[in-house]
Design a protein around this motif. Structure first.
Motif, short mmCIF file in Angstrom:
data_model
loop_
_atom_site.label_atom_id
_atom_site.label_comp_id
_atom_site.label_asym_id
_atom_site.label_seq_id
_atom_site.Cartn_x
_atom_site.Cartn_y
_atom_site.Cartn_z
N PRO A 136 0.85 -1.20 0.00
CA PRO A 136 0.00 0.00 0.00
C PRO A 136 0.88 1.24 0.00
N ASN A 137 0.28 2.38 -0.35
CA ASN A 137 1.03 3.63 -0.34
C ASN A 137 0.27 4.68 0.46
N LYS A 138 0.80 5.90 0.47
CA LYS A 138 0.18 6.94 1.29
C LYS A 138 -1.20 7.37 0.77
N ILE A 139 -1.56 6.94 -0.40
CA ILE A 139 -2.91 7.19 -0.93
C ILE A 139 -3.87 6.10 -0.46
N THR A 140 -3.39 4.89 -0.38
CA THR A 140 -4.21 3.74 0.03
C THR A 140 -4.65 3.86 1.48
N PHE A 141 -3.75 4.27 2.35
CA PHE A 141 -4.05 4.26 3.78
C PHE A 141 -5.24 5.14 4.19
N PRO A 142 -5.31 6.41 3.75
CA PRO A 142 -6.49 7.20 4.14
C PRO A 142 -7.81 6.58 3.69
N ILE A 143 -7.81 5.93 2.54
CA ILE A 143 -9.03 5.30 2.03
C ILE A 143 -9.46 4.15 2.92
N VAL A 144 -8.52 3.28 3.25
CA VAL A 144 -8.87 2.11 4.07
C VAL A 144 -9.16 2.52 5.51
N LEU A 145 -8.51 3.58 5.99
CA LEU A 145 -8.81 4.08 7.34
C LEU A 145 -10.22 4.68 7.39
N LYS A 146 -10.63 5.31 6.31
CA LYS A 146 -12.01 5.83 6.24
C LYS A 146 -13.01 4.67 6.31
N ALA A 147 -12.68 3.57 5.66
CA ALA A 147 -13.55 2.39 5.73
C ALA A 147 -13.64 1.89 7.17
N CYS A 148 -12.50 1.84 7.86
CA CYS A 148 -12.49 1.41 9.27
C CYS A 148 -13.34 2.35 10.12
N ALA A 149 -13.22 3.64 9.88
CA ALA A 149 -13.98 4.63 10.65
C ALA A 149 -15.47 4.49 10.39
N SER A 150 -15.84 4.18 9.18
CA SER A 150 -17.26 4.08 8.82
C SER A 150 -17.92 2.82 9.35
#
Length: 159
Positions: free
Chosen positions: A26-40
């Motif tokens: 993963p890269n620094k673009i992938t992490f915010p997306i998957v963290l948003k999924a975790c938050a949701s």
């Protein structure tokens, strides 16, 4: 990203985990997306696991990743962990400050939200609309009219 943006958070998280299993980095673009999924979802357990990967890969200092971590921890009801990320960030932007203030206000830590808002002002970071909403929510929950008036004056000054 498409799955997360269309509300299919578990699918996005599953695909991220599959990437890990297949050794796709993963890269620094992938992490915010998957963290948003975790938050949701919210899924603190998965968020912590992803934070571990972020740390190992050295992306904790990235402001976008840090902001996503703060948001995830706050939405997963771990405001203490969100604050730890906030405090350890070498660089903060208005989103960083706003996410932490929102986390505090949402979970009833109104005094902390207001203290952080004034600290933000002291560091010459210009608040955004969402920042003011969180701060006004904190003022309302504390029923501090004078503080609300000071925030209102700040809103007028900031435009």
């Amino acid at each position: 990203a498409g799955y997360a943006q269309h509300g299919q958070h578990m699918v996005a998280l599953t695909l991220f985990l599959q990437m890990q299993q297949e050794c796709i980095m993963p890269n620094k673009i992938t992490f915010p997306i998957v963290l948003k999924a975790c938050a949701s979802l919210p899924s603190l357990e998965h968020g912590i696991q992803i934070h571990t990967v972020i740390s190992k890969m050295g992306f904790e200092s990235d402001v976008f990743v840090g902001n996503a971590l703060i948001d995830m921890y706050s939405k997963c009801r771990s405001v203490v962990d969100a604050r730890q990320v906030f405090d350890n960030m070498p660089k903060r932007d208005v989103v960083t400050w706003s996410a932490m203030i929102a986390g505090y206000a949402h979970h009833g830590n109104s005094e902390e939200a207001l203290q952080l808002f004034w600290k933000m002002q002291g560091e010459n970071v210009k608040p955004k609309y969402g920042t003011f909403l969180s701060v006004l929510k904190a003022c309302a929950s504390l029923t501090v009219l004078e503080m609300g008036m000071q925030v209102h004056a700040c809103i007028i000054r900031c435009g």
